[in-house]
Design an enzyme around this catalytic site. Structure first.
Site, PDB file in Angstrom:
ATOM      1  N   CYS A  48     -10.833  -3.218  -4.445  1.00  0.00           N
ATOM      2  CA  CYS A  48      -9.803  -4.182  -4.868  1.00  0.00           C
ATOM      3  C   CYS A  48     -10.436  -5.474  -5.356  1.00  0.00           C
ATOM      4  CB  CYS A  48      -8.827  -4.474  -3.730  1.00  0.00           C
ATOM      5  SG  CYS A  48      -7.636  -3.145  -3.490  1.00  0.00           S
ATOM      6  N   GLU A  68      -3.100  -4.629  -3.046  1.00  0.00           N
ATOM      7  CA  GLU A  68      -3.609  -5.538  -4.075  1.00  0.00           C
ATOM      8  C   GLU A  68      -3.668  -4.848  -5.437  1.00  0.00           C
ATOM      9  OE1 GLU A  68      -4.839  -4.871  -1.102  1.00  0.00           O
ATOM     10  OE2 GLU A  68      -5.997  -6.528  -0.278  1.00  0.00           O
ATOM     11  N   ASN A 118       0.838  -1.200   0.000  1.00  0.00           N
ATOM     12  CA  ASN A 118       0.000   0.000   0.000  1.00  0.00           C
ATOM     13  C   ASN A 118       0.874   1.252   0.000  1.00  0.00           C
ATOM     14  OD1 ASN A 118       0.587  -0.839   2.677  1.00  0.00           O
ATOM     15  ND2 ASN A 118      -1.067   0.413   3.517  1.00  0.00           N
ATOM     16  N   ILE A 119       0.395   2.257  -0.722  1.00  0.00           N
ATOM     17  CA  ILE A 119       1.116   3.522  -0.867  1.00  0.00           C
ATOM     18  C   ILE A 119       0.137   4.634  -0.524  1.00  0.00           C
ATOM     19  CG2 ILE A 119       2.376   5.034  -2.454  1.00  0.00           C
ATOM     20  CD1 ILE A 119       3.061   2.492  -4.095  1.00  0.00           C
ATOM     21  N   GLU A 120       0.349   5.241   0.645  1.00  0.00           N
ATOM     22  CA  GLU A 120      -0.607   6.247   1.132  1.00  0.00           C
ATOM     23  C   GLU A 120      -0.231   7.644   0.647  1.00  0.00           C
ATOM     24  OE1 GLU A 120      -1.050   5.647   5.367  1.00  0.00           O
ATOM     25  OE2 GLU A 120      -2.247   3.831   4.987  1.00  0.00           O
ATOM     26  N   CYS A 177     -10.298  -4.962   0.161  1.00  0.00           N
ATOM     27  CA  CYS A 177     -11.451  -4.049   0.248  1.00  0.00           C
ATOM     28  C   CYS A 177     -12.337  -4.223  -0.989  1.00  0.00           C
ATOM     29  CB  CYS A 177     -10.969  -2.606   0.384  1.00  0.00           C
ATOM     30  SG  CYS A 177     -10.283  -1.931  -1.143  1.00  0.00           S
ATOM     31  N   CYS A 179      -4.170   0.624  -2.469  1.00  0.00           N
ATOM     32  CA  CYS A 179      -4.022  -0.614  -1.703  1.00  0.00           C
ATOM     33  C   CYS A 179      -2.962  -1.517  -2.331  1.00  0.00           C
ATOM     34  CB  CYS A 179      -5.328  -1.386  -1.670  1.00  0.00           C
ATOM     35  SG  CYS A 179      -6.637  -0.619  -0.725  1.00  0.00           S
TER      36      CYS A 179
END
Ligand code: THU
Length: 131
Positions: free
Chosen positions: A90, A56, A43-45, A87, A54
């Site tokens: 995804c 995935e 994940n890359i926020e 989620c 996310c």
């Protein structure tokens, strides 16, 4: 397969590369292609929150960009006792590009769940309805 499943091991490795300064919730994913290649994502926020990606979807888009089109399994790893499933968005993306994947959930020590994507996304909207 046990928690030493190589796909789970790859997802744990990807999780270490997660960029999650806002939630502190690191996730790793590893996607297995039909030809046996493993493609990972984390994940890359983003400070806007809404632009966060996310693990995935990062794994899937990385695989697609590299030319992969057929997939068999995905492993998702988070540091939670309870299973961390993909989620909703995804699930939709995975269904669109991979169809009925095996979804393996795991934490840092063990496997926590095993599902078919069709069980996680019953009655999907997909391209069949666009004909
Ligand atoms: N997240 C994932 O990467 N995959 C999941 O399956 C659940 C949620 C990320 C998004 C966000 O960076 C953080 O976990 C908290 O929601």
């Amino acid at each position: 397969m046990p928690a030493s499943d190589p796909l789970v091991v790859a997802a744990r490795g990807a999780r270490r590369r997660a960029i999650a300064p806002h939630s502190g919730f690191k996730v790793g994913a590893a996607l297995l292609t039909a030809d046996g290649t493993v493609v990972t994502g984390c994940n890359i926020e983003n400070a806007t929150y809404g632009l966060t990606l996310c693990a995935e979807r990062v794994a899937m888009f990385t695989a697609l960009a590299a030319g992969h089109r057929r997939f068999t399994r995905i492993a998702v790893v988070a540091d939670t006792t309870a299973p961390t499933p993909p989620c909703g968005p995804c699930r939709q993306i995975l269904w669109e590009f991979a169809g009925d994947l095996d979804v393996i959930l795991a934490n840092l020590r063990r496997e926590t769940g095993r599902h078919r994507l069709s069980d996680l996304l019953p009655l999907p909207f997909d391209r069949r309805l666009l004909r």
